[in-house]
Enzyme design. Structure first.
Site, PDB file in Angstrom:
ATOM      1  N   HIS A 348       0.761  -1.184   0.074  1.00 35.00           N
ATOM      2  CA  HIS A 348       0.022   0.031  -0.011  1.00 35.00           C
ATOM      3  C   HIS A 348       0.810   1.358   0.132  1.00 35.00           C
ATOM      4  CE1 HIS A 348      -4.184  -1.266   0.123  1.00 35.00           C
ATOM      5  NE2 HIS A 348      -3.511  -2.478   0.966  1.00 35.00           N
ATOM      6  N   LYS A 534      -9.018  13.327   4.515  1.00 30.93           N
ATOM      7  CA  LYS A 534      -8.058  11.999   4.637  1.00 30.93           C
ATOM      8  C   LYS A 534      -7.307  12.442   5.823  1.00 30.93           C
ATOM      9  CE  LYS A 534      -7.028  13.428   0.397  1.00 30.93           C
ATOM     10  NZ  LYS A 534      -7.099  12.079  -0.334  1.00 30.93           N
ATOM     11  N   ARG A 535      -6.356  11.293   6.100  1.00 29.68           N
ATOM     12  CA  ARG A 535      -5.535  11.261   7.112  1.00 29.68           C
ATOM     13  C   ARG A 535      -4.467  12.673   6.932  1.00 29.68           C
ATOM     14  NH1 ARG A 535      -0.550   8.442   7.177  1.00 29.68           N
ATOM     15  NH2 ARG A 535      -1.670   7.290   5.293  1.00 29.68           N
ATOM     16  N   LYS A 540       0.232  14.438   2.175  1.00 28.44           N
ATOM     17  CA  LYS A 540      -0.973  14.819   1.437  1.00 28.44           C
ATOM     18  C   LYS A 540      -1.257  15.986   1.274  1.00 28.44           C
ATOM     19  CE  LYS A 540      -2.824  10.333   3.570  1.00 28.44           C
ATOM     20  NZ  LYS A 540      -3.414   9.823   2.430  1.00 28.44           N
ATOM     21  N   THR A 643      -8.941   6.536  -1.825  1.00 28.65           N
ATOM     22  CA  THR A 643     -10.200   6.149  -2.200  1.00 28.65           C
ATOM     23  C   THR A 643     -11.104   7.098  -2.115  1.00 28.65           C
ATOM     24  OG1 THR A 643     -10.493   5.257  -0.122  1.00 28.65           O
ATOM     25  CG2 THR A 643      -9.906   3.534  -1.905  1.00 28.65           C
ATOM     26  N   LYS A 647     -14.845   8.217  -4.045  1.00 27.64           N
ATOM     27  CA  LYS A 647     -16.181   8.501  -3.283  1.00 27.64           C
ATOM     28  C   LYS A 647     -16.494   9.685  -3.799  1.00 27.64           C
ATOM     29  CE  LYS A 647     -14.180   5.754   0.506  1.00 27.64           C
ATOM     30  NZ  LYS A 647     -13.354   5.974   1.704  1.00 27.64           N
TER      31      LYS A 647
END
Length: 801
Positions: A348, A534-535, A540, A643, A647
């Site tokens: 991952h 998100k985290r 990110k 992901t 969504k």
């Protein structure tokens, strides 16, 4: 299920009488919820039992999906949808005077995961049951979730996530299926009376692993698979003995909390203990089941597939070897062949810190027999590879290097399949991150792009949009989500486009009401809702987002004419790991910027920032249907797949993205014209890495707009971030901006600047939204699971979906 509304009402009354001996109006909402859960669980039970019976009778090959996280979200509404009785139950409860929405709100989000890894595992469980794949989940029943996030003066504060404080109606304790897991002690090998080498253990610390099973219900079929989560308890042999409170706490800590703080030795040891605990219990339970089949152990891989989701469950490989060698008496070569054919591994990440590594001494102390087996696997790997590839190459692929055990190396060497989770990610694994392994084992590497279950992320969370789609293309898409492509035919249908806009507006109204009620912030549903959920991690790049917000704000403040922009609401949802200080500093920065901007009356509410507390599945179900913009702005090559991008796309948000992870495949589906793309591509990034030629200070010195934003971190523009602002400032300039925020800033601002014009052209915007929805069906986890079933696990699935 075929039940009438009247039958349900009768069952509900019967259950509440059995549970509480009371009338409906005398029950609390919690008791009404438990009653409903009991009825629904009864509806599921017959199919659950029958599914298990058929798997055993048919000796069907079964998949066991090992994951340290599962993030299923609330199960009440999902189970009712999959049983096909959601509307009947709602109507029946209303006639009984029970508010279904209140019962739904009472259910706790299971605190069994953190982010994308756990949510993916949950989507896969849903899809396996729906696609008739004989599948089982295996993980830990955490007493507390990651943590309950609160903001105090803008800082993240972690509180216990006591998600099990009330009865969990969906789980079933299976004490008769418990297993013993051994830690510590001494182990040596002795020859037994039959001349076989056997391990002899002494002074071990034994833990009882008790399974709690949860039914995973397929969508409108009769398949009910099993999610098994293990709880650490005191072994029966010790229950009557005196032992210290410290020992009791040590046992319970194993299944107490997801991701203990690993910034110190004790925390890392507990993490390793958790990993072996659920792996050992799970593999032992698999072998226990397999023995009942009466099939020789040599055929294990024909009946069992063990899937390793990320590196956390990698000890499946030596644990299976332990059982085959020590308990089944197989030779090493036979055991190794079986293990490799049985195990498969999903990678991952390419980020070094996420590829788990453990000190040899820690492993040898905690699980001495497993350590012996890992050493032997490593020795045999070196002996077999060195003549073929040379010493240097072979050493780079060694499991044990300089006193460190590399779990990803063990996972690759011990598995027959290694897959990435997006095309770009898999290419990077093959060409960069795991290149040596790809050269040695090219046939093992394959791609399986992640997916999401459209049942939760559209049918459940966005009923208005789901109904609108069905009005135009029928309902077949609910079982065959790629039929969403039929919506493309309505691109010029002004009536549909207006209805699509209305559905989005109503979702935004609901979110706005929630934000005002829970946070006291008033936001305008007519504004662009720009979402990054998100985290919280530096790669990110929530920081890039907030720098752009500051840029917009400062430009508004400095404009003499009062620049006309479409109002924007920037929505964040993110948790930072408790020991990740830099991420927590970014949270403080976002909250400080929100305090400053949201309370500045001079900008006429043109910008608002909403940072929701304690982001999780249920909050995502509120935010995603209301999103206009989907922020997918990670540094290229760092996000394996993503992901949330899928969504948000499914719900009609426009993706603002780098070409990272699955964003590449989203672009391939919708086209550049229906996304907002920016930033470097992978080749340019690797050029900077190879040439060591990136100098963030040069960009800072030559970009006045960016310089003004970065200076705002330290010059007092933003109140109450003196320490945090300086740390972030230094990360960008003194430490040369590890995640290239400055490099991508101008490109990001240009992409953001396109939003105003696009959003004002309502037809164009709605067409883009419609085309995103129409192309989202291929990202259903149903198709991902069918690919796993065909190409990795070699198991049955329903080929008619």
């Amino acid at each position: 299920m075929k039940i009438s509304k009247e039958h349900f009402k009768k069952e509900y009354r019967r259950s509440l009488t059995s549970l509480y001996a009371s009338e409906i109006h005398d029950l609390t909402p919690l008791e009404q919820y438990i009653t409903l859960g009991s009825v629904v669980k009864d509806y599921t039970a017959q199919n659950w039992m029958q599914t298990k019976k058929e798997y055993q009778q048919d000796q069907a090959k079964q998949v066991y999906y090992f994951s340290i996280e599962f993030l299923p979200g609330k199960l009440l509404k999902s189970n009712l949808l999959n049983l096909g009785i959601l509307d009947k139950v709602r109507e029946g409860l209303a006639e009984l005077g029970v508010d279904f929405a209140k019962l739904e709100a009472i259910e706790a989000d299971p605190g069994l995961g953190n982010g994308g890894l756990g949510r993916l595992a949950a989507c896969f469980m849903d899809s396996m049951a729906t696609c008739d794949v004989p599948g089982n989940g295996n993980g830990i029943r955490y007493r507390y979730g990651l943590f309950k996030q609160k903001f105090v003066n803008g800082y993240q504060v972690e509180l216990p996530d006591d998600w099990l404080r009330h009865e969990n109606v969906w789980e079933t304790r299976r004490e008769n299926k418990a297993e013993i897991v051994r830690f510590f002690g001494d182990v040596h090998l002795e020859e037994d009376a039959n001349g076989q080498i056997k391990p002899v253990y002494s002074h071990t610390e034994d833990i009882l692993a008790v399974p709690y099973d949860t039914a995973m219900t397929g969508y409108e079929n009769d398949t009910v698979n099993n999610l098994r989560l293990w709880s650490a308890e005191i072994p029966p042999s010790e229950e009557m003995d005196y032992f210290s409170e410290e020992r009791r706490k040590s046992i319970h800590s194993i299944s107490e909390m997801l991701y203990p703080d690993d910034s110190n030795y004790d925390g890392r040891l507990l993490r390793l203990k958790q990993e072996y605990f659920f792996v050992s219990a799970g593999v032992q339970s698999i072998i226990r089941y397999y023995r009942k089949l009466g099939v020789p152990m040599e055929h294990l891989a024909e009946k069992i597939s063990i899937h390793i989701n990320d590196t956390h469950p990698t000890m499946c490989i030596p644990e299976l070897m332990r059982i085959l060698l020590d308990e089944e008496g197989l030779s090493w070569d036979a055991a190794w062949t079986i293990t490799m054919k049985t195990c498969s591994y999903t990678n991952h990440t390419i980020m070094a810190e996420a590829l788990e590594k453990w000190p040899e001494q820690m492993v040898s102390n905690l699980v001495p027999r497993i350590y012996q087996i890992i050493c032997e696997i490593n020795r045999r790997h070196l002996d077999s590879m060195s003549p073929l590839y040379g010493v240097n190459f072979t050493q780079r692929t060694a499991i044990i290097q300089d006193g460190i055990i590399h779990m990803a190396h063990l996972a690759i060497i011990g598995s027959h399949s290694v897959n990435g989770v997006a095309k770009l990610h898999t290419d990077i694994l093959k060409e960069k991150a795991l290149h040596d392994f790809y050269l040695a084992y090219p046939a093992r590497f394959n791609n399986k792009t992640n997916g999401i279950t459209h049942r939760r992320w559209l049918l459940l969370s966005n009923e208005g949009l789901s109904d609108l789609i069905s009005d135009y293309i029928g309902t077949e898409w609910k079982k065959k989500p790629n039929e969403l492509y039929l919506l493309k035919a309505f691109k010029e249908d002004s009536v549909l486009l207006e209805k699509l806009e209305q559905v989005k507006f109503e979702n935004k109204q609901r979110l706005a009401a929630y934000v005002e009620e829970t946070m006291g912030i008033e936001i305008d549903p007519n504004a662009v809702f720009d979402v990054q959920i998100k985290r919280l991690h530096a790669y990110k790049r929530q920081l890039l987002n907030v720098l752009h917000i500051l840029s917009m704000y400062l430009k508004l403040k400095e404009s003499q004419s009062g620049e006309e922009i479409v109002p924007r609401v920037f929505i964040f949802g993110a948790k930072a790991a408790p020991s990740y200080s830099y991420a927590k500093e970014i949270i403080k920065l976002i909250n400080a910027a929100a305090d400053m901007i949201n309370n500045d009356t001079t900008i006429d509410n043109k910008i608002k920032i909403v940072f929701v507390e304690n982001y999780g599945v249920t909050l995502a179900e509120k935010i995603i249907p209301a999103a206009d913009i989907s922020e997918q702005i990670s540094l290229v090559t760092k996000e394996a797949s993503g992901t949330s991008n899928m969504k948000l796309m499914l719900n009609g948000a426009i993706t603002l993205a780098t070409l990272d992870g699955a964003n590449v495949e989203i672009r391939d589906k919708v086209g550049d014209e229906n996304m907002l793309l920016f930033g470097m591509q992978d080749a340019e990034l690797y050029h900077f890495y190879d040439s060591n030629s990136y100098h963030s200070h040069e960009i800072y010195d030559h970009n006045p707009r960016l310089k003004r934003c970065i200076d705002a971190l330290v010059d007092g523009t933003i109140p109450n971030i003196e320490a945090e602002g300086r740390e972030i400032f230094d990360s960008l300039l003194k430490y040369n901006d590890e995640y290239f925020v400055l490099k991508d800033y101008d490109s990001y601002v240009q992409a953001q600047s396109r939003i105003d014009g696009l959003y004002r052209d309502r037809k164009k915007w709605n067409q883009m939204s419609l085309l995103n929805i129409a192309n989202a069906g291929d990202f259903s986890s149903d198709y991902t699971i069918m690919n796993y079933a065909d190409e990795i696990w070699n198991v049955h699935h329903n080929k008619n979906l």
